[in-house]
Design a protein around this motif. Structure first.
Motif, PDB file in Angstrom:
ATOM      1  N   MET A   1       0.852  -0.934  -0.169  1.00 39.07           N
ATOM      2  CA  MET A   1       0.010  -0.004   0.243  1.00 39.07           C
ATOM      3  C   MET A   1       1.017   1.219  -0.148  1.00 39.07           C
ATOM      4  SD  MET A   1      -3.377   0.982   0.012  1.00 39.07           S
ATOM      5  CE  MET A   1      -3.763  -0.821   0.538  1.00 39.07           C
ATOM      6  N   ARG A   3       2.390   4.902   0.831  1.00 36.50           N
ATOM      7  CA  ARG A   3       2.442   5.468   2.250  1.00 36.50           C
ATOM      8  C   ARG A   3       2.380   7.012   1.881  1.00 36.50           C
ATOM      9  NH1 ARG A   3       6.797   1.078   2.763  1.00 36.50           N
ATOM     10  NH2 ARG A   3       6.988   1.640   0.726  1.00 36.50           N
ATOM     11  N   CYS A  22      -6.216   8.389   5.188  1.00 37.61           N
ATOM     12  CA  CYS A  22      -5.436   7.316   5.529  1.00 37.61           C
ATOM     13  C   CYS A  22      -6.031   6.131   6.254  1.00 37.61           C
ATOM     14  CB  CYS A  22      -4.135   7.690   6.157  1.00 37.61           C
ATOM     15  SG  CYS A  22      -2.861   8.645   5.156  1.00 37.61           S
ATOM     16  N   THR A  25      -8.171   4.047   3.892  1.00 42.27           N
ATOM     17  CA  THR A  25      -7.742   3.339   2.844  1.00 42.27           C
ATOM     18  C   THR A  25      -6.635   2.544   3.296  1.00 42.27           C
ATOM     19  OG1 THR A  25      -5.836   5.240   2.569  1.00 42.27           O
ATOM     20  CG2 THR A  25      -7.810   5.376   1.365  1.00 42.27           C
ATOM     21  N   SER A  27      -3.513   3.232   4.666  1.00 40.63           N
ATOM     22  CA  SER A  27      -2.420   3.576   4.298  1.00 40.63           C
ATOM     23  C   SER A  27      -1.653   4.182   5.436  1.00 40.63           C
ATOM     24  CB  SER A  27      -2.749   4.626   3.296  1.00 40.63           C
ATOM     25  OG  SER A  27      -3.510   4.436   2.013  1.00 40.63           O
ATOM     26  N   THR A  95       3.195  -0.466  -4.681  1.00 39.45           N
ATOM     27  CA  THR A  95       2.688  -0.828  -3.508  1.00 39.45           C
ATOM     28  C   THR A  95       3.623  -0.207  -2.506  1.00 39.45           C
ATOM     29  OG1 THR A  95       3.468  -3.080  -3.286  1.00 39.45           O
ATOM     30  CG2 THR A  95       1.150  -2.817  -3.956  1.00 39.45           C
ATOM     31  N   LEU A 147      -3.317   9.697  -3.744  1.00 38.73           N
ATOM     32  CA  LEU A 147      -3.456   8.558  -2.951  1.00 38.73           C
ATOM     33  C   LEU A 147      -4.644   7.608  -3.570  1.00 38.73           C
ATOM     34  CD1 LEU A 147      -2.927   6.629  -0.916  1.00 38.73           C
ATOM     35  CD2 LEU A 147      -4.607   7.996   0.493  1.00 38.73           C
TER      36      LEU A 147
END
Length: 166
Positions: A1, A3, A22, A25, A27, A95, A147
């Protein structure tokens, strides 16, 4: 994922809104100090609502500490700037990318841009460069745009969507 990394954020509600994205998701959120507010700031907490327990928050005392952490974990550093050489929707995201966003008042210092693997921009038709009056997008909006594009690409690669039925 991918960052999300905020370099010395200054405005609590922006950071709170980024934290909420964040959390939504899954993240990680990395904050590079000094911050323009206390992490316990009431407006920061309010903007993040009650989502703070689900934010994977990492704080770094300075740029050098963050860079050591990032290098140990690997991945590309993508610096967001209105002067970026790659448009955000043309980047092929990975990712393990680190999405670096600058301060609300003046963005990322030039020396940080040179340390990035690539610089990325969000085109704005109404920007100063295009004859308009807009210098930049709100930080939380910029984070959301990039994002969610990264996640759209990555989710599509991992689990192709079934074509919509009429």
């Amino acid at each position: 994922m991918p960052r999300v990394v905020l370099f010395q954020p200054q405005i609590p509600p922006n950071t709170g809104n980024v934290a909420r994205s964040c959390a939504a998701t899954a993240s990680e959120l990395h904050l590079i100090e000094p911050l323009g507010f206390e992490i316990t700031d009431r407006t920061l907490k309010r903007a993040g609502l009650d989502y703070w327990p689900w934010v994977q928050l990492h704080r770094h005392a300075d740029w050098e500490q963050f860079q050591r952490h990032r290098r140990a974990r690997g991945g590309r550093l993508l610096a967001l700037s209105r002067h970026g050489s790659h448009t955000y929707h043309r980047v092929v995201y990975r990712t393990d990318d680190w999405l670096l966003f600058g301060r609300e008042s003046d963005g990322l210092p030039p020396e940080l841009l040179t340390e990035a693997d690539a610089s990325v921009s969000i085109p704005m038709r109404g920007s100063i460069e295009n004859g308009g009056g807009v210098r930049s997008l709100n930080l939380s909006v910029a984070v959301g745009v990039v994002l969610f594009e990264a996640l759209r690409q990555l989710d599509g690669a991992a689990d192709p969507a079934t074509p919509a039925q009429p």
